[in-house]
Design an enzyme around this catalytic site. Structure first.
Site, PDB file in Angstrom:
ATOM      1  N   ASP A   1      -5.201   2.682  10.225  1.00 12.58           N
ATOM      2  CA  ASP A   1      -6.590   2.306  10.514  1.00 12.58           C
ATOM      3  C   ASP A   1      -6.631   1.837  11.976  1.00 12.58           C
ATOM      4  O   ASP A   1      -6.541   2.668  12.889  1.00 12.58           O
ATOM      5  CB  ASP A   1      -7.033   1.219   9.522  1.00 12.58           C
ATOM      6  CG  ASP A   1      -8.531   0.973   9.518  1.00 12.58           C
ATOM      7  OD1 ASP A   1      -9.154   1.105  10.578  1.00 12.58           O
ATOM      8  OD2 ASP A   1      -9.093   0.606   8.475  1.00 12.58           O
TER       9      ASP A   1
ATOM     10  N   GLY B   1       0.786  -1.239   0.000  1.00 13.88           N
ATOM     11  CA  GLY B   1       0.000   0.000   0.000  1.00 13.88           C
ATOM     12  C   GLY B   1       0.812   1.280   0.000  1.00 13.88           C
ATOM     13  O   GLY B   1       0.365   2.302  -0.513  1.00 13.88           O
TER      14      GLY B   1
ATOM     15  N   LYS C   1      -7.407   7.358   9.510  1.00 16.66           N
ATOM     16  CA  LYS C   1      -8.842   7.077   9.602  1.00 16.66           C
ATOM     17  C   LYS C   1      -9.341   7.402  11.008  1.00 16.66           C
ATOM     18  O   LYS C   1      -8.708   6.985  11.989  1.00 16.66           O
ATOM     19  CB  LYS C   1      -9.072   5.594   9.314  1.00 16.66           C
ATOM     20  CG  LYS C   1     -10.228   5.334   8.389  1.00 16.66           C
ATOM     21  CD  LYS C   1     -10.509   3.864   8.282  1.00 16.66           C
ATOM     22  CE  LYS C   1     -10.163   3.322   6.934  1.00 16.66           C
ATOM     23  NZ  LYS C   1     -10.694   1.962   6.723  1.00 16.66           N
TER      24      LYS C   1
ATOM     25  N   ARG D   1      -5.548   0.133  -6.591  1.00 16.54           N
ATOM     26  CA  ARG D   1      -4.482   0.888  -5.913  1.00 16.54           C
ATOM     27  C   ARG D   1      -4.069   2.091  -6.759  1.00 16.54           C
ATOM     28  O   ARG D   1      -3.556   3.087  -6.256  1.00 16.54           O
ATOM     29  CB  ARG D   1      -3.244   0.013  -5.701  1.00 16.54           C
ATOM     30  CG  ARG D   1      -3.432  -1.126  -4.725  1.00 16.54           C
ATOM     31  CD  ARG D   1      -2.071  -1.768  -4.433  1.00 16.54           C
ATOM     32  NE  ARG D   1      -2.193  -3.063  -3.802  1.00 16.54           N
ATOM     33  CZ  ARG D   1      -2.318  -3.268  -2.499  1.00 16.54           C
ATOM     34  NH1 ARG D   1      -2.358  -2.261  -1.671  1.00 16.54           N
ATOM     35  NH2 ARG D   1      -2.395  -4.492  -2.002  1.00 16.54           N
TER      36      ARG D   1
ATOM     37  N   ASP E   1      -6.038  -0.730  -1.756  1.00 15.09           N
ATOM     38  CA  ASP E   1      -6.660  -1.630  -2.729  1.00 15.09           C
ATOM     39  C   ASP E   1      -8.093  -1.981  -2.370  1.00 15.09           C
ATOM     40  O   ASP E   1      -8.522  -1.892  -1.221  1.00 15.09           O
ATOM     41  CB  ASP E   1      -5.863  -2.943  -2.818  1.00 15.09           C
ATOM     42  CG  ASP E   1      -5.998  -3.785  -1.566  1.00 15.09           C
ATOM     43  OD1 ASP E   1      -5.797  -3.245  -0.458  1.00 15.09           O
ATOM     44  OD2 ASP E   1      -6.330  -4.985  -1.676  1.00 15.09           O
TER      45      ASP E   1
ATOM     46  N   ASP F   1       0.310   4.056   3.500  1.00 15.90           N
ATOM     47  CA  ASP F   1      -0.891   4.671   2.925  1.00 15.90           C
ATOM     48  C   ASP F   1      -1.919   5.027   3.986  1.00 15.90           C
ATOM     49  O   ASP F   1      -2.428   6.135   4.020  1.00 15.90           O
ATOM     50  CB  ASP F   1      -1.515   3.770   1.830  1.00 15.90           C
ATOM     51  CG  ASP F   1      -1.768   2.335   2.291  1.00 15.90           C
ATOM     52  OD1 ASP F   1      -1.357   1.977   3.406  1.00 15.90           O
ATOM     53  OD2 ASP F   1      -2.379   1.573   1.515  1.00 15.90           O
TER      54      ASP F   1
END
Ligand SMILES: O=P(O)(O)OC[C@H]1O[C@H](OP(=O)(O)OP(=O)(O)O)[C@H](O)[C@@H]1O
Ligand SMILES: Nc1nc2[nH]cnc2c(=O)[nH]1
Length: 185
Positions: A111, A53, A139, A173, A167, A108
């Site tokens: 989370d 990522g 996030k 991506r 992705d 990337d």
């Protein structure tokens, strides 16, 4: 991968909500490059890109960091094409020696935090002099590991994202914006 999955990815892309367009993402990357330069130029940093990522962000960030640095990659994954994370699987550790280095992890998305926390721990155990982290997307969600990134590009709601390295089941991506998969009606 199957043509059916490619078709599914295409349908998901068409139905998705664009949270940040390409111009906005590029602007965030420009700002991040300035912040990293101010913090780490002169420290001979080692940039570490978690595959897969982190690759799009790293590719855009690197040419904007106009000072001596080294670049390497690391591979640990816990989503593996799924929309929910599981156990973290280690695939590749860096070939560069981390001991004594000022490491910047470039990923990337932050989370639940499990991946970044494990990567930071790994670098510390390898003897890095300092470990910083940079994420394109932070996030807004409940973290499962107590970690925040030092440099953050953009913030999003707790939705499943794709584009700019993120992705959808291995696809998308390459999408030049940050999108959230449409929520079921
Ligand atoms: O904060 P967390 O909930 O731990 O999730 C964040 C991680 O999830 C993604 O990796 P993924 O495992 O999907 O592998 P990928 O990089 O190949 O997409 C992303 O690149 C982060 O590294
Ligand atoms: N592609 C993708 N990977 C993730 N890993 C953790 N959260 C996400 C997400 O929203 N999208």
């Amino acid at each position: 991968m199957s043509d059916a999955l490619a078709a599914e990815a295409w349908a998901v892309y068409r139905a998705a909500e664009c949270l940040y367009d390409e111009t906005t993402v590029r602007g965030a990357v420009d700002r991040l490059a300035g912040e990293v330069t101010a913090a780490l130029a002169g420290h001979n940093p080692l940039l570490l890109c978690p595959m897969t990522g982190g690759v799009v962000l790293a590719g855009h960030l690197l040419p904007q960091l106009d000072f001596p640095l080294e670049f390497d990659y690391i591979h640990a994954t816990r989503y593996a094409g799924a929309l929910r994370g599981g156990e973290l699987t280690w695939k590749v550790t860096p070939t560069a020696e981390l001991a004594g280095r000022h490491v910047l992890i470039v990923d990337d998305v932050l989370d639940r935090g499990i991946t970044l926390a494990a990567l930071v721990d790994f670098c510390r155990r390898e003897g890095a002099a300092s470990v910083h982290s940079l994420v394109l997307v932070d996030k807004r969600c409940r973290r499962e590991a107590a970690i925040e990134a030092d440099f953050v590009g953009l913030s999003t709601p707790d939705r499943y994202l794709f584009g700019w390295g993120m992705d959808y089941k291995g696809y998308l991506r390459n999408v030049p914006g940050i999108y959230a998969v449409a929520e079921a009606p």
